[in-house]
Design a protein around this motif. Structure first.
Motif, PDB file in Angstrom:
ATOM      1  N   MET A 197      28.665 -23.573 -20.866  1.00  0.00           N
ATOM      2  CA  MET A 197      29.952 -24.276 -20.844  1.00  0.00           C
ATOM      3  C   MET A 197      30.707 -23.966 -19.556  1.00  0.00           C
ATOM      4  SD  MET A 197      31.525 -23.777 -24.643  1.00  0.00           S
ATOM      5  CE  MET A 197      30.446 -23.971 -26.059  1.00  0.00           C
ATOM      6  N   ARG A 254      33.606 -23.694 -37.933  1.00  0.00           N
ATOM      7  CA  ARG A 254      33.238 -24.846 -38.775  1.00  0.00           C
ATOM      8  C   ARG A 254      32.254 -24.459 -39.872  1.00  0.00           C
ATOM      9  NH1 ARG A 254      31.729 -27.881 -33.464  1.00  0.00           N
ATOM     10  NH2 ARG A 254      29.773 -26.974 -34.157  1.00  0.00           N
ATOM     11  N   TYR A 270      31.378 -29.649 -29.374  1.00  0.00           N
ATOM     12  CA  TYR A 270      32.325 -28.777 -28.667  1.00  0.00           C
ATOM     13  C   TYR A 270      31.590 -28.285 -27.425  1.00  0.00           C
ATOM     14  CZ  TYR A 270      33.336 -23.679 -28.008  1.00  0.00           C
ATOM     15  OH  TYR A 270      33.541 -22.423 -27.515  1.00  0.00           O
ATOM     16  N   SER A 286      32.534 -16.811 -32.363  1.00  0.00           N
ATOM     17  CA  SER A 286      31.760 -17.912 -31.769  1.00  0.00           C
ATOM     18  C   SER A 286      32.503 -19.185 -32.119  1.00  0.00           C
ATOM     19  CB  SER A 286      30.355 -17.918 -32.375  1.00  0.00           C
ATOM     20  OG  SER A 286      29.640 -19.051 -31.945  1.00  0.00           O
ATOM     21  N   SER A 294      25.315 -20.545 -24.739  1.00  0.00           N
ATOM     22  CA  SER A 294      26.192 -21.716 -24.707  1.00  0.00           C
ATOM     23  C   SER A 294      27.483 -21.390 -23.947  1.00  0.00           C
ATOM     24  CB  SER A 294      26.472 -22.257 -26.105  1.00  0.00           C
ATOM     25  OG  SER A 294      26.625 -21.243 -27.032  1.00  0.00           O
ATOM     26  N   ALA A 299      26.821 -30.067 -34.745  1.00  0.00           N
ATOM     27  CA  ALA A 299      27.938 -30.942 -34.410  1.00  0.00           C
ATOM     28  C   ALA A 299      27.432 -32.365 -34.202  1.00  0.00           C
ATOM     29  CB  ALA A 299      28.640 -30.433 -33.159  1.00  0.00           C
ATOM     30  N   SER A 306      31.910 -22.386 -32.567  1.00  0.00           N
ATOM     31  CA  SER A 306      31.406 -23.268 -33.625  1.00  0.00           C
ATOM     32  C   SER A 306      31.376 -22.586 -34.991  1.00  0.00           C
ATOM     33  CB  SER A 306      30.020 -23.787 -33.261  1.00  0.00           C
ATOM     34  OG  SER A 306      29.149 -22.701 -32.992  1.00  0.00           O
TER      35      SER A 306
HETATM   36  O1  PMV Z   1      29.888 -21.802 -30.641  1.00  0.00           O
HETATM   37  P1  PMV Z   1      29.014 -21.735 -29.474  1.00  0.00           P
HETATM   38  O2  PMV Z   1      29.582 -20.924 -28.375  1.00  0.00           O
HETATM   39  O3  PMV Z   1      27.611 -21.307 -29.865  1.00  0.00           O
HETATM   40  O4  PMV Z   1      28.855 -23.219 -28.876  1.00  0.00           O
HETATM   41  C1  PMV Z   1      28.253 -24.270 -29.580  1.00  0.00           C
HETATM   42  C2  PMV Z   1      27.949 -25.383 -28.665  1.00  0.00           C
HETATM   43  C3  PMV Z   1      27.131 -26.519 -29.251  1.00  0.00           C
HETATM   44  O5  PMV Z   1      26.310 -26.079 -30.293  1.00  0.00           O
HETATM   45  C4  PMV Z   1      26.240 -27.087 -28.154  1.00  0.00           C
HETATM   46  C5  PMV Z   1      28.005 -27.660 -29.718  1.00  0.00           C
HETATM   47  C6  PMV Z   1      28.726 -27.481 -31.028  1.00  0.00           C
HETATM   48  O6  PMV Z   1      29.776 -28.097 -31.190  1.00  0.00           O
HETATM   49  O7  PMV Z   1      28.224 -26.767 -31.917  1.00  0.00           O
END
Ligand code: PMV
Length: 336
Positions: free
Chosen positions: A213, A161, A36, A156, A209, A32, A158
């Motif tokens: 969060m 995307r 997020y 998950s 993560s 990112a 992210s």
């Molecule tokens: O999708 P998760 O729960 O792995 O969270 C991703 C969090 C970050 O990588 C730090 C930020 C992001 O937007 O990818």
């Protein structure tokens, strides 16, 4: 709305028995540029803000899914069978639970990852995006990219995307059912844009993560400033991409990552993903920048850094960081 209701809604009018014995899909990892960090709905993985990422070309996950008649799932990661008690297995099984349907199907996931697992290099993003696309083929659902993105998000955040190459924006959405919270690719390309993966610590992170969060949202006094920072960063980064303005893009992405880590640092207890080597690398990047090299970094929930630079500065960046792994997100035939 529960996750099961959400899956049922997304799969309405689709056949719920597999038509192929196995299926395989690849999804790129993504980093990112505007992060997020924080959920407004834990179970549905709905974000507090929108975010914007860059996919890492051929770095990601290839997953072959096949049906098992053993009554349990099996996950093979880079050739190794994952033990039942391992967090990866638990997370995979919990996700696959949404896709057992009346046949009580069980699955084998055979995955090859070209990014280290759990080291803040978005391995879970590519993993869930690949599984969703493989499931889509296994059942021949032919779901729209939007629906696939929502399904991947349920595994998950992210991951929603990771269905596309290039720049991808995840719309925050407003609905409580999350049907408007999915990602979409931007049409812009930027062939000169390079990402350098600087691995400083490849071990699994101690705090996931999701946990990070939760902790940050609950206890950091700086978190109230985060949505505003993201809103401004999104406008700035999108304008920088449209204008191919690398200095603005790099500065804004770096600032956004540091703001996210500032929120983590001010949580109770403090959350620090950086190691001494991370700080050392940051200082080196800042010094190189003061000396005139346009080089920036971003950092996710891990100690590793992702460097951002343009291809004409490749030699100088590699002279400073000889172990860097180069990714060219927009160069076809090379990384794509
Ligand atoms: O999708 P998760 O729960 O792995 O969270 C991703 C969090 C970050 O990588 C730090 C930020 C992001 O937007 O990818």
């Amino acid at each position: 709305m529960t996750v099961s209701d959400c899956v049922t809604r997304l799969l309405a009018e689709r056949a719920l028995c597999p038509v192929n014995p196995s299926a395989q899909a690849f999804a790129p990892a993504n980093i990112a540029l505007v992060k997020y960090w924080g959920k407004r709905d834990e179970a549905l993985r709905l974000p507090v803000t929108a975010s914007l990422s860059l996919s890492l070309a051929n770095r990601g996950t290839t997953t072959k899914i096949s049906l098992l008649d053993s009554g349990y799932d099996r996950v093979i990661l880079n050739g190794e069978v994952i033990a039942a008690a391992h967090p990866i297995m638990k997370r995979a099984t919990a996700f696959l639970d949404y896709f057992r349907f009346d046949g009580d199907y069980h699955y084998q996931l055979d995955s090859t990852n070209t990014v280290p697992v759990g080291a803040g290099v978005a391995s879970s993003a590519s993993a869930f995006a690949a599984v969703v696309q493989a499931l889509d083929q296994l059942f021949d659902w032919q779901l729209s990219p939007q629906k696939c993105s929502i399904l991947a998000r349920l595994g998950s955040g992210s991951a929603c995307r990771s269905l596309w190459h290039g720049f991808v924006e995840w719309h925050c959405g407003e609905q409580v059912d999350g049907m408007d919270s999915y990602a979409e690719p931007l049409t812009d390309t930027w062939p000169q844009l390079c990402v350098g993966l600087l691995f400083l610590d490849k071990t699994m992170k101690a705090v996931s993560s999701s946990e990070g969060m939760r902790l940050t949202q609950r206890s950091s006094p700086f978190y109230t400033l985060w949505p505003q920072q993201v809103e401004e960063a999104l406008i700035e980064v999108k304008t920088a991409i449209a204008n191919k303005d690398f200095l603005t893009l790099g500065a804004c992405a770096e600032r956004n990552a540091l703001a996210m880590h500032a929120c983590m640092l001010t949580a109770q207890p403090p959350l620090l993903y950086s190691k001494a080597a991370t700080v050392e690398a940051m200082e080196k990047i800042w010094q190189l920048r003061r000396d005139g090299l346009p080089l920036f970094f971003t950092q996710d929930a891990g100690a590793n850094l992702k460097l951002l630079f343009l291809s004409q500065h490749y030699a100088d960046v590699f002279a400073a960081f000889p172990t860097l792994e180069l990714v060219q997100p927009f160069v076809k035939g090379d990384s794509l």
